[in-house]
Design an enzyme around this catalytic site. Structure first.
Site, PDB file in Angstrom:
ATOM      1  N   ASP A 285     -16.536   4.914   3.034  1.00  0.00           N
ATOM      2  CA  ASP A 285     -15.442   4.994   2.442  1.00  0.00           C
ATOM      3  C   ASP A 285     -15.195   3.752   1.661  1.00  0.00           C
ATOM      4  O   ASP A 285     -14.529   3.716   0.626  1.00  0.00           O
ATOM      5  CB  ASP A 285     -14.370   4.375   3.723  1.00  0.00           C
ATOM      6  CG  ASP A 285     -14.048   5.532   4.735  1.00  0.00           C
ATOM      7  OD1 ASP A 285     -14.663   6.681   4.405  1.00  0.00           O
ATOM      8  OD2 ASP A 285     -13.074   5.514   5.687  1.00  0.00           O
TER       9      ASP A 285
ATOM     10  N   GLU B 269     -14.943  -4.010   6.515  1.00  0.00           N
ATOM     11  CA  GLU B 269     -14.832  -2.708   7.104  1.00  0.00           C
ATOM     12  C   GLU B 269     -15.486  -2.694   8.568  1.00  0.00           C
ATOM     13  O   GLU B 269     -15.127  -2.157   9.637  1.00  0.00           O
ATOM     14  CB  GLU B 269     -15.733  -1.589   6.402  1.00  0.00           C
ATOM     15  CG  GLU B 269     -14.703  -0.862   5.269  1.00  0.00           C
ATOM     16  CD  GLU B 269     -13.813   0.001   5.885  1.00  0.00           C
ATOM     17  OE1 GLU B 269     -12.566  -0.114   6.111  1.00  0.00           O
ATOM     18  OE2 GLU B 269     -14.081   1.332   5.766  1.00  0.00           O
TER      19      GLU B 269
ATOM     20  N   SER C 281      -7.252   4.070   4.312  1.00  0.00           N
ATOM     21  CA  SER C 281      -6.332   2.671   4.038  1.00  0.00           C
ATOM     22  C   SER C 281      -7.132   1.376   4.175  1.00  0.00           C
ATOM     23  O   SER C 281      -7.140   0.424   3.600  1.00  0.00           O
ATOM     24  CB  SER C 281      -5.146   2.774   5.092  1.00  0.00           C
ATOM     25  OG  SER C 281      -5.420   2.361   6.334  1.00  0.00           O
TER      26      SER C 281
ATOM     27  N   SER D  43       0.907  -1.103   0.139  1.00  0.00           N
ATOM     28  CA  SER D  43      -0.029  -0.038  -0.033  1.00  0.00           C
ATOM     29  C   SER D  43       0.866   1.397   0.131  1.00  0.00           C
ATOM     30  O   SER D  43       1.769   1.259   0.553  1.00  0.00           O
ATOM     31  CB  SER D  43      -0.882  -0.105   1.373  1.00  0.00           C
ATOM     32  OG  SER D  43      -1.925   1.085   1.192  1.00  0.00           O
TER      33      SER D  43
HETATM   34  N1  LIG Z   1      -1.490  -2.061   4.154  1.00  0.00           N
HETATM   35  C1  LIG Z   1      -1.976  -2.581   5.227  1.00  0.00           C
HETATM   36  N2  LIG Z   1      -1.475  -3.345   6.034  1.00  0.00           N
HETATM   37  C2  LIG Z   1      -1.952  -3.832   7.339  1.00  0.00           C
HETATM   38  N3  LIG Z   1      -3.264  -3.144   7.698  1.00  0.00           N
HETATM   39  C3  LIG Z   1      -3.859  -2.280   6.982  1.00  0.00           C
HETATM   40  C4  LIG Z   1      -3.275  -1.934   5.622  1.00  0.00           C
HETATM   41  N4  LIG Z   1      -4.348  -1.077   5.307  1.00  0.00           N
HETATM   42  C5  LIG Z   1      -5.296  -0.683   6.120  1.00  0.00           C
HETATM   43  N5  LIG Z   1      -5.051  -1.757   7.256  1.00  0.00           N
HETATM   44  C6  LIG Z   1      -6.034  -1.840   8.265  1.00  0.00           C
HETATM   45  O1  LIG Z   1      -6.642  -0.741   8.397  1.00  0.00           O
HETATM   46  C7  LIG Z   1      -6.760  -0.255   9.686  1.00  0.00           C
HETATM   47  C8  LIG Z   1      -6.575   1.343   9.522  1.00  0.00           C
HETATM   48  O2  LIG Z   1      -7.945   1.809   9.426  1.00  0.00           O
HETATM   49  P1  LIG Z   1      -8.543   3.152   9.931  1.00  0.00           P
HETATM   50  O3  LIG Z   1      -8.340   3.302  11.350  1.00  0.00           O
HETATM   51  O4  LIG Z   1      -9.966   3.189   9.542  1.00  0.00           O
HETATM   52  O5  LIG Z   1      -7.411   4.228   9.270  1.00  0.00           O
HETATM   53  P2  LIG Z   1      -7.895   4.757   7.709  1.00  0.00           P
HETATM   54  O6  LIG Z   1      -8.342   6.156   7.775  1.00  0.00           O
HETATM   55  O7  LIG Z   1      -6.368   4.640   7.273  1.00  0.00           O
HETATM   56  O8  LIG Z   1      -8.528   3.784   7.043  1.00  0.00           O
HETATM   57  C9  LIG Z   1      -5.554  -0.579  10.424  1.00  0.00           C
HETATM   58  O9  LIG Z   1      -5.640  -0.752  11.687  1.00  0.00           O
HETATM   59  C10 LIG Z   1      -5.370  -2.181   9.742  1.00  0.00           C
HETATM   60  O10 LIG Z   1      -6.275  -2.934  10.319  1.00  0.00           O
HETATM   61  C1  LIG Z   2     -15.762   9.255  10.804  1.00  0.00           C
HETATM   62  C2  LIG Z   2     -16.117   8.521   9.733  1.00  0.00           C
HETATM   63  O1  LIG Z   2     -17.167   9.193   9.164  1.00  0.00           O
HETATM   64  C3  LIG Z   2     -15.101   8.304   8.649  1.00  0.00           C
HETATM   65  C4  LIG Z   2     -13.872   7.654   8.882  1.00  0.00           C
HETATM   66  O2  LIG Z   2     -13.002   7.711   8.123  1.00  0.00           O
HETATM   67  P1  LIG Z   2     -11.362   7.090   8.260  1.00  0.00           P
HETATM   68  O3  LIG Z   2     -11.703   5.645   8.904  1.00  0.00           O
HETATM   69  O4  LIG Z   2     -10.680   7.867   9.290  1.00  0.00           O
HETATM   70  O5  LIG Z   2     -10.701   7.046   7.038  1.00  0.00           O
HETATM   71  C5  LIG Z   2     -16.886   7.170   9.931  1.00  0.00           C
HETATM   72  C6  LIG Z   2     -17.651   6.526   8.898  1.00  0.00           C
HETATM   73  O6  LIG Z   2     -18.095   7.118   8.064  1.00  0.00           O
HETATM   74  O7  LIG Z   2     -18.297   5.258   9.203  1.00  0.00           O
END
Ligand SMILES: Nc1ncnc2c1ncn2[C@@H]1O[C@H](COP(=O)(O)OP(=O)(O)O)[C@@H](O)[C@H]1O
Ligand SMILES: C[C@@](O)(CCOP(=O)(O)O)CC(=O)O
Length: 480
Positions: free
Chosen positions: A255, A244, A185, A175
């Site tokens: 997302d 998710e 992510s 990634s």
């Molecule tokens: N390339 C990756 N490798 C490992 N885990 C990942 C990867 N991309 C995403 N994740 C997972 O996604 C989670 C992050 O999600 P989140 O808190 O919603 O942040 P974001 O806004 O980046 O989505 C990490 O804790 C992990 O479980």
């Molecule tokens: C706060 C929220 O509106 C977005 C969260 O986005 P992220 O996991 O920070 O990429 C939660 C959701 O839409 O489920």
């Protein structure tokens, strides 16, 4: 099984990350959010045996005895983290038995005609517990408390086992996105993973011919890229949403929708209500975005829970704030919608004759103003309007997010620094740290941009520039 094995299929999938332009958090309460994909992507490559483990044995007595003898395994390689986890299939079968091994684990290409698994399997608490144990058994001692890894590997097992069943395979993930920083992510990972796992089930060769005709294929670097259209994309999206949920509990779904569809969209109560296609988004919304990472880690579900408590304490007040966030998304969609209409009309010559005659008359009366025709001036007026109103909407939304209690001192510091240079900024995603976005007008000077970046850098923040929009999920068949 190696990558050069003949009895396997190889599929690659990539999905973009995203920014939430407006309406994060409010979208969880039924308000509209506006999201745009960005040009950083997650790539998943799956090399999968084309036989279910049950079929590789001569004397099938029962699934458990077959599994007990199997030396085969399923692996997840998180290349950026340099982590490789391998589960012997016999251990998976033994553990999954506690949940009541579903038929899906034994399904075969012949039996199913390789039809994509249309029924999405939800991950209940019992199953999640089993998956967590399977992951923890494979994690080295120093990674036992790595929650991100635990959830990511659990999502992998859930989707793999319920989409492909017990067939040997290896999945590699890379990634370009920082994790846990608000750039999607997790959704990008879930979408790319669902795509790479559903592709070997024939999602591109659906029995529904209309779907095949609507699928778009292009060639990139000698590789045939497939872009899915509904309903195949909807199926990928549904599985990604289940992933998710494992990571976030109760996500709104914005997302996974933006990461699978790309472009820019307005999303409310599980529905897409406004959409600008992948590559078009950058043209419809002029300018680009500066993304600054505060470097402060946070957890989306904890931020969502914190706001929920605040709403419980002040329901009336918070209702107004959420409504205001909703109004910002609506105003933005109108603003871009208006810009799009006027801009397209002028560029494509799509105006009526009468309108053109009127314009010629106007020009005749006043002469050409500078180098611009009346039509060009009209486009400029629209863009001027956008330039004036968009920064205000960004600033107001940031203040609302502060009232929701999801900002952070580092976010506000980034907003202050960029404001000194005349840029409007807001947090994007769950907040509490993570990333801040600033809108950059298309004619911003290189010198000014460099000064902004230098000051952010001097204050300990890393930033990068990205355009709005870009392709959603892309699939390609790997080389055997
Ligand atoms: N390339 C990756 N490798 C490992 N885990 C990942 C990867 N991309 C995403 N994740 C997972 O996604 C989670 C992050 O999600 P989140 O808190 O919603 O942040 P974001 O806004 O980046 O989505 C990490 O804790 C992990 O479980
Ligand atoms: C706060 C929220 O509106 C977005 C969260 O986005 P992220 O996991 O920070 O990429 C939660 C959701 O839409 O489920």
């Amino acid at each position: 099984m190696g990558w050069g094995d003949h009895h396997r299929v190889v599929w690659g999938a990539s999905a973009p990350g995203k920014v939430l332009l407006f309406g994060e958090h409010a979208v969880v309460y039924g308000m509209t959010a506006v999201a745009a994909s960005i040009n950083l992507r997650t790539t998943v490559v799956a090399s999968i045996s084309n036989k279910n483990e049950k079929e590789t044995m001569d004397d099938i007595v029962d699934p458990y005895s077959v599994a007990a003898e199997s030396e085969k395994s399923i692996s997840l390689h998180l290349a950026d983290l340099e982590v490789r986890l391998t589960w012997p299939i016999r251990e998976i079968i033994a553990a999954m038995g506690m949940w009541g091994t579903p038929e899906r684990l034994w399904w075969s290409p012949e039996q199913s005609g390789m039809g994509a698994p249309a029924k999405v399997v939800a991950c209940d608490d019992l199953l999640l517990g089993i998956l967590h144990e399977l992951v923890q058994d494979q994690l080295p001692a120093e990674l036992q408390n790595d929650h991100a890894l635990l959830t990511c590997a659990s999502v992998f097992l859930h989707l793999y086992l319920h989409i492909l069943g017990c067939r040997e395979g290896e999945v590699r993930v890379t990634s370009q996105l920082p994790t846990g920083a608000g750039l999607g992510s997790s959704a990008s990972f879930c979408v790319a993973l669902s795509g790479a796992l559903l592709a070997p089930c024939g999602i591109l060769e659906s029995a529904d011919q209309s779907q095949v005709q609507r699928e778009e294929s292009t060639s990139e670097g000698g590789q045939e890229m497939h872009k899915l259209w509904d309903p195949a994309l909807t199926l990928v999206n549904r599985w990604a949403f289940e992933g998710e949920k494992v990571i976030h509990g109760k996500p709104s779904g914005v997302d996974n929708n933006i990461c699978s569809r790309g472009g820019m969209l307005g999303f409310r109560q599980g529905e897409i209500m406004w959409q600008v296609g992948g590559q078009e988004a950058g043209q419809q919304l002029p300018g680009s975005i500066l993304v600054t990472n505060t470097g402060v880690g946070r957890n989306t579900s904890a931020m969502v829970a914190a706001l929920r408590s605040r709403i419980a304490r002040h329901p009336r007040v918070m209702e107004e704030i959420l409504e205001a966030a909703n109004a910002i998304s609506a105003e933005f969609m109108n603003l871009v919608g208006a810009y799009k209409r006027e801009g397209e009309g002028a560029k494509d010559g799509a105006k009526g004759e009468e309108q053109e005659e009127e314009e010629e008359e106007e020009e005749g009366k006043e002469g050409k103003q500078g180098l611009l025709s009346a039509a060009e001036m009209e486009v400029c007026a629209e863009e001027q309007d956008l330039r004036r109103r968009l920064p205000e909407l960004i600033e107001i939304n940031q203040k609302l997010l502060e009232c929701m209690g999801v900002s952070h001192p580092t976010i506000e510091e980034v907003c202050r620094i960029t404001a000194k240079f005349g840029l409007a900024s807001k947090l994007t995603g769950a907040g509490g740290g993570g990333c801040v976005l600033s809108w950059l007008p298309s004619d911003i000077s290189c010198d000014l941009l460099e000064s902004i970046k230098a000051e952010l850098h001097a204050s300990g923040f890393r930033c990068f520039q990205t355009v709005f929009g870009g392709e959603g999920l892309q699939l390609w068949r790997g080389v055997d």
